[in-house]
Every structure is written in C-alpha cells, then in structure tokens.
Design an enzyme around this catalytic site. Structure first.
Site, mmCIF file in Angstrom:
data_model
loop_
_atom_site.group_PDB
_atom_site.id
_atom_site.type_symbol
_atom_site.label_atom_id
_atom_site.label_comp_id
_atom_site.label_asym_id
_atom_site.label_seq_id
_atom_site.Cartn_x
_atom_site.Cartn_y
_atom_site.Cartn_z
ATOM 1 C CD GLU A 17 70.281 51.796 63.345
ATOM 2 O OE1 GLU A 17 71.359 51.792 62.724
ATOM 3 O OE2 GLU A 17 69.867 50.824 63.997
ATOM 4 C CB THR A 48 67.070 49.634 60.471
ATOM 5 O OG1 THR A 48 65.751 49.553 61.007
ATOM 6 C CG2 THR A 48 68.032 50.192 61.496
ATOM 7 C CE1 TYR A 49 64.550 47.870 52.179
ATOM 8 C CE2 TYR A 49 65.402 45.675 52.605
ATOM 9 C CZ TYR A 49 64.680 46.549 51.820
ATOM 10 O OH TYR A 49 64.089 46.088 50.665
ATOM 11 C CG HIS A 77 70.158 51.084 57.364
ATOM 12 N ND1 HIS A 77 70.574 50.376 58.473
ATOM 13 C CD2 HIS A 77 70.587 52.343 57.566
ATOM 14 C CE1 HIS A 77 71.203 51.174 59.309
ATOM 15 N NE2 HIS A 77 71.214 52.393 58.778
ATOM 16 C CG ASP A 109 71.739 39.558 61.199
ATOM 17 O OD1 ASP A 109 72.964 39.333 61.110
ATOM 18 O OD2 ASP A 109 71.243 40.352 62.008
ATOM 19 C CE LYS A 168 81.383 46.112 54.715
ATOM 20 N NZ LYS A 168 80.437 45.390 55.604
ATOM 21 C CD GLN A 215 67.763 48.719 75.104
ATOM 22 O OE1 GLN A 215 67.422 49.341 76.113
ATOM 23 N NE2 GLN A 215 68.440 49.271 74.130
#
Ligand code: FAD
Length: 293
Positions: A17, A48-49, A77, A109, A168, A215
């Site tokens: 990713e 990712t978006y 994404h 989120d 889903k 991190q």
C-alpha cells in the site's frame, strides 16, 4: 488485471500500500518512492484516498501512472463519508475512464466534527452504501472492503461488527483487507469467526512494519491495535535508534508474515508507508518463499 484473478493464485504473494502526497510540493518525492516500490514487482499495489491527510485527487493519477508504466495491477481506494452522490458517481466514472479495475470501497474516518454532525441527510453512511452505488453504476470493478480483527473502534462488540461485515460482503465485496495487527493469533481467531458467519471471500492480512519509535504511537492511536509484550520490548529497546529500529521492525514484520504463510495464508498486504527500503528489505528476507506454491 482484476484482483479476483490475482487472489486466485496459489503462490505466496506480497502486495504494497502507498499513499498520495500530503501537499503538492511532495508530489515528486512520493512519485519516486512509489516507482521504487512498483519496481519490486509486487502482486499488486493499493493507493489510499485522503487517509492520514493524503491528497485524494492524486490517488487516481498515481494508480493510472503505475499501472501503465510498470504493469502492476492497481487498487484505488475511495471513501464516501459526507460525499454527495454526484461526487461519488463522478469518481466512479473517472476510475472507469482511467482503466482502473479494482476499487477499495471505504467509509472513511469520522473527524470529530463529522462524528458530532447530523448524519440523517448523508447520501452514504457506511461503506456498504458505497458498494451498492458502485454495483448500481454497472462498473465491472473488483471491489475490496476493510475488516478489523480487533473490531472497529466504533463497534459495540465483535458479533455486531461481523454482522455488518457480512452485509458488506453480500452487497458485492470480492475480498477484504484487514486493519494492521501485531499478534497473528488475533487474525486466526477472527478468520475462524468470519468463516463461521458465512464470509467466504479472500482476506488479505494487512501488516504494518514499524520502523521508527515515533511511528508506533501514531499507528496504535489510529488503529487501536494491541501491542504484544515482545513487540513492546523491541520498541522500548530500539525505538530511539533509527537504524536499529528499522532492522528490528523489518524482522518483526517478516516473522509475522512467515508465520502467516506457514499457517495457510497465501497473500499478505504490506502497509509500506512509501518506504521502498522497507519494502525491499522484507522481500529480500522472503526471497526463497515468494512465488512458491
Ligand atoms: P464501515 O464498513 O462503514 O464500518 C464502520 C463502522 O460502522 C463499523 O463499526 C461497522 O461495524 C459499522 N457499520 C457498518 N455497516 C453498518 C450499518 N449498515 N449500520 C450500522 N453500522 C454499520 N481511510 C481513508 O480515509 N482512506 C483510505 O484510503 C483508507 N484505507 C483503508 C484501508 C484499510 C485496509 C483499512 C482497514 C482502513 C482504511 N481506512 C482508510 C480507514 C477507514 O476509512 C476507517 O477505518 C473507517 O473508520 C471505517 O471504514 P470502513 O470502510 O471499514 O467502514
């Protein structure tokens, strides 16, 4: 290539990713990192978006560019939280035009303001609504969805979380990718429960190599993941030393992946955090395993 074909493969595979730049000025450095990761020839890459402040408008550009120049299957994404139908329908059309065949359908989120706001007028409240929209559009995408071995932070309990996960999948999810986890037993337990609940699609375990002390806090805060004592000791001992933590973090992630492979998993997705060195080190550690049946 559609990922349902890739995931039928019986060989041990790794995918990565990446995320788009957080600011326009970072575009070139992100592009260079993403290209170096693509050059490692993973089974696929996801982009990712808007996650973690990334700029959503670059998601499609990066996915299209890497697919065309490196011939790596790409998963773009897309999040739907607080979006209008018009925006989402346009995003779906843009993906089709760009030749993207795989989409990760996510809610996104809830920021504190969104969580407080009145949601009754929202076009999409959950990822399942986005999956239905994609299906209704007639687009022939392979659709992925997110799942949570340690339950989603908003869920009351795991039973409820798995019930919505089944909804889903029934709406058209072809595969699932998990949130990061640092204890494989949590994944094995989760897999047992979802299979029992009738969820049969492929599940890609998501592994986050922790390669710096800084991190850790952010990753744990975002995901709510449990930190096993063995992992805590590594961070306590090496977290302040960048080179040492990098080596220890790659070793921990490698160990997790080997254990997953040894226990029946064929495909692992790595949250590479745009770090080609980390991606390359893990692949080097697995060089006599990847690609074998
Ligand atoms: P949902 O499936 O909608 O689930 C969210 C919550 O609602 C869960 O508690 C679920 O049990 C519950 N729920 C689901 N359906 C219903 C229903 N019908 N009725 C009531 N409750 C329901 N975020 C980004 O912004 N960009 C990204 O690119 C991104 N990529 C991700 C990739 C992976 C693999 C993962 C695991 C997460 C990613 N995220 C990303 C984060 C994700 O957006 C958040 O975790 C978000 O809070 C939930 O997204 P979801 O798609 O799982 O939502």
């Amino acid at each position: 290539m559609k990922l349902d074909t890739v995931l039928k493969n019986d060989r041990y595979e790794i995918s990565f990713e990446v995320f788009p730049p957080k600011a326009d000025t970072a575009f070139e450095s992100v592009r260079a990192a993403v290209e170096d990761i693509a050059a490692l020839r993973p089974s696929f890459m996801s982009v990712t978006y808007g996650a973690g402040g990334g700029t959503s408008r670059y998601t499609l550009d990066i996915a299209k560019d890497i697919k065309e120049r490196f011939d790596v299957p790409m998963l773009a994404h897309l999040t739907c939280v607080s979006s209008t139908r018009e925006t989402i329908r346009r995003a779906i059309e843009d993906m089709k035009t760009a030749g993207i065949q795989n989409v990760m359908a996510l809610r996104g989120d809830l920021t504190p303001e969104l969580a407080e706001s009145d949601r009754s007028g929202w076009a999409y409240r959950h990822a399942v609504d986005l999956i239905r929209e994609i299906k209704e559009s007639g687009a022939d995408f392979c659709i992925g969805g997110a799942c949570y071995p340690e339950i989603h932070p908003e869920s009351e309990d795991q039973k409820e979380d798995i019930r919505y996960l089944k909804e889903k999948v029934d709406a058209g999810c072809d595969f699932l990718t998990t949130q990061m986890f640092f204890d494989n037993n949590l994944l094995f337990n989760f897999l047992y429960k979802i299979r029992e609940a009738g969820i049969t699609v492929p599940v890609l375990p998501g592994i986050m190599p922790i390669t710096s002390g800084r991190q850790v806090e952010r990753a744990i805060k975002l995901s709510g993941s449990f930190m096993p004592q063995r992992f805590k000791s590594i961070v306590d001992r090496f977290g302040h030393d960048e080179a040492a933590m990098m080596q220890a973090g790659v070793a921990y992630a490698t160990d997790q992946i080997i254990d997953l492979f040894a226990n029946g998993i064929r495909h692992v997705h790595i949250y590479s955090m745009n770090k080609p060195k980390v991606a390359a080190s893990i692949l080097a550690n697995l060089s006599d395993i990847i690609g074998k049946c």
